[in-house]
Design a protein around this motif. Structure first.
Motif, short mmCIF file in Angstrom:
data_model
loop_
_atom_site.label_atom_id
_atom_site.label_comp_id
_atom_site.label_asym_id
_atom_site.label_seq_id
_atom_site.Cartn_x
_atom_site.Cartn_y
_atom_site.Cartn_z
N ASN A 1 0.85 -1.20 0.00
CA ASN A 1 0.00 0.00 0.00
C ASN A 1 0.88 1.24 0.00
OD1 ASN A 1 -2.62 -1.12 0.11
ND2 ASN A 1 -2.23 -1.70 2.24
N ILE A 2 1.36 1.58 -1.19
CA ILE A 2 2.25 2.74 -1.30
C ILE A 2 1.55 3.79 -2.15
CG2 ILE A 2 4.50 3.59 -2.08
CD1 ILE A 2 5.54 0.70 -1.79
N LEU A 3 1.48 5.00 -1.61
CA LEU A 3 0.86 6.10 -2.35
C LEU A 3 1.92 7.16 -2.59
CD1 LEU A 3 -1.81 7.47 -3.35
CD2 LEU A 3 -1.91 8.56 -1.10
N GLU A 4 2.10 7.52 -3.87
CA GLU A 4 3.09 8.53 -4.20
C GLU A 4 2.39 9.79 -4.63
OE1 GLU A 4 5.56 7.66 -7.55
OE2 GLU A 4 7.11 9.10 -6.95
N GLU A 5 2.64 10.88 -3.92
CA GLU A 5 2.14 12.19 -4.38
C GLU A 5 3.36 12.96 -4.83
OE1 GLU A 5 -1.34 13.09 -1.28
OE2 GLU A 5 0.37 11.95 -0.57
N LYS A 6 3.19 14.23 -5.17
CA LYS A 6 4.28 14.96 -5.82
C LYS A 6 5.63 14.80 -5.09
CE LYS A 6 5.25 19.11 -8.34
NZ LYS A 6 6.66 19.10 -8.06
N ASN A 7 5.66 15.21 -3.83
CA ASN A 7 6.95 15.17 -3.14
C ASN A 7 6.93 14.27 -1.92
OD1 ASN A 7 9.01 16.58 -4.42
ND2 ASN A 7 7.92 18.50 -4.05
#
Ligand code: EPU
Length: 441
Positions: A208-214
């Motif tokens: 469960n990995i969520l990548e947002e901009k930074n």
């Protein structure tokens, strides 16, 4: 042992290059596979020295890893029996410190040698160690043995903000996050597309990995298991190496498969330099010589900027430019080992001083006030290159030297082929297919 290339240069190169899988994804997917249950099938894994050395290393720890087909690797961590990375391997493969994640996953503690000290700069892991500590991991460094003793006291949790982004640091902390029973947040992350590919792979296995901009957030994840084979992305460094070489030679090449968003900044700068760039299909590009090369100044920066790994090859194209150009290296403090070697071929490159306001922000390495840095070079083109004997000091510089020898008239010897082959699959065969004369001696 044959560890040199004999290169007969001066030919215009033409043909097609099929890219291999990305080194900097292959290494991480292999390491992360040790956190999975059951067989992990990875496709497009390049048979390069770094990968082969890493395979030996994980086998020495008890894991299974075997190539089934040319580039299909099957890994199984079931037999892992040691939590101590041998110094012999640790000194050979820098990413071995990333084994901290799977070794903690299996054993709760591990012993990993300090990877610091590398030919492209000091490359400390201070920011990464601070990140581990911030997430609740205990890290002790024994300066007598050069080993880190890393231990999980309680499940990792919390957040960490990188003072300056780190590519492998982002990846390691993300893998540590997989052990959380709550949430791990990592801020000011690196944005390299190789990290996105690793996330794709981990999430395909249930993470469960969520990548947002930074920012990356890892939430409690089940035991990872991959149902289908995962194919890693192409190597964009390889694309840049062959594209710059072929255009500098006055030739024409189609290269793929590659996604445009992986090389946007490179395509822009090639066009600025007057190189022919054409999209043949969604995943294939043509690069060709279409008249005098124009000098273009570059400075390196993390993604989406012009990548540090590309600058030695950019120097090769700029050797043939009609005028002077400048390269400013901002990511690593020692990436110009090729300068002296290229000058042996008749290149005219010198270090210059440029005014840098706020060097502590401009440079991504740990800037020390009293130290003198030589981070900028000026290349005077066009060059008439002649043969020489060259010595490779690091991987990307090595590719640049071999390419320069291919542009020079006469026979050159390039020593240190195994360093180049840490990252380039079938280099001799691929150059041969383009019409270049190169053999291992
Ligand atoms: N840094 C620190 N402290 C840290 C971490 C990094 O000072 O704790 C410094 C480094 O010394 C460097 C800068 O920060 O000056 C950026 O380093 P980063 O950690 O982002 O680089 P890396 O993870 O060590 C990876 C690739 C490099 C690639 C860079 C930039 C791998 C195995 N290596 O290095 O690839 O140049 O990111 O994208 O993924 C290569 O393939 O030849 C190569 C060197």
């Amino acid at each position: 042992m044959t560890d040199s290339y004999l290169i007969s240069g001066g030919k215009s190169l033409k043909g097609e290059i099929i890219l291999s899988g990305a080194k900097n994804v292959a290494l991480k997917t292999i390491i992360a596979a040790l956190m999975f249950k059951g067989d992990v099938v990875l496709k497009n894994i390049p048979r390069i020295n770094d990968v082969l050395d890493l395979i030996e290393l994980i086998k020495s720890l008890g894991a299974k890893a075997e190539f089934k087909e040319k580039n299909t690797l099957v890994i199984n961590s079931g037999g892992l029996k040691s939590n101590r990375v041998d110094l012999q391997y640790g000194s050979k493969i820098r990413v071995s410190f990333m084994l901290i994640a799977p070794l903690l996953h299996h054993f709760g503690e591990c012993f990993v040698p300090n990877p610091g000290g590398c030919r492209i700069g000091a490359r400390p892991i201070d920011r990464i160690v601070n990140g581990l500590i911030a997430l609740g991991i205990k890290v002790n460094y024994d300066s007598k043995t050069g080993y880190y003793h890393v231990k999980i006291i309680k499940k990792p949790k919390g957040n960490y903000r990188f003072e300056k982004p780190s590519h492998t640091g982002t990846e390691l902390l993300m893998m540590i996050g997989l052990m959380t029973d709550g949430k791990v947040e990592i801020d000011n992350i690196a944005n390299e597309p190789e990290i996105d590919d690793l996330i794709l792979y981990l999430n395909a296995a249930g993470a469960n990995i969520l990548e947002e901009k930074n920012k990356i957030t890892v939430s409690k994840s089940p035991q990872l298991k991959l149902k289908e084979a995962f194919t890693i992305m192409s190597d964009r460094n390889e694309l840049v190496t062959y594209a710059t070489l072929v255009v500098a030679s006055g030739g024409d090449v189609t290269i793929g498969p590659i996604n445009e968003n992986l090389i946007t900044s490179f395509l822009e700068i090639m066009k600025k330099a007057g190189a022919g760039v054409e999209e043949i299909s969604n995943f294939k590009y043509r690069f060709f010589y279409q008249g005098k090369i124009k000098p273009v100044d570059i400075e390196t920066s993390p993604h989406p900027g012009f990548m540090t790994d590309w600058q030695p090859n950019w120097a090769i194209l700029m050797l043939m430019a009609n005028g002077s150009s400048v390269i400013h290296e901002r990511v690593f403090e020692n990436r110009f080992s090729y300068v002296e070697e290229l000058n042996k071929l008749g290149a005219k490159i010198n270090f210059i001083d440029i005014k840098v306001e706020n060097p502590e922000f401009v440079y991504h390495f740990n800037h020390e006030k009293d130290k003198t840095y030589q981070q900028t070079i000026k290349i005077k083109g066009p060059s008439e290159l002649h043969n020489a004997v060259l010595n490779i000091a690091d991987l990307r510089a090595g590719a640049a030297l071999a390419c320069a020898a291919l542009l020079a008239t006469g026979e050159s010897i390039v020593n240190g082929a195994s360093i180049l082959e840490r990252g380039y699959e079938n280099f001799v065969e691929k150059i041969g297919k383009l019409g270049g004369e190169i053999k291992k001696i």
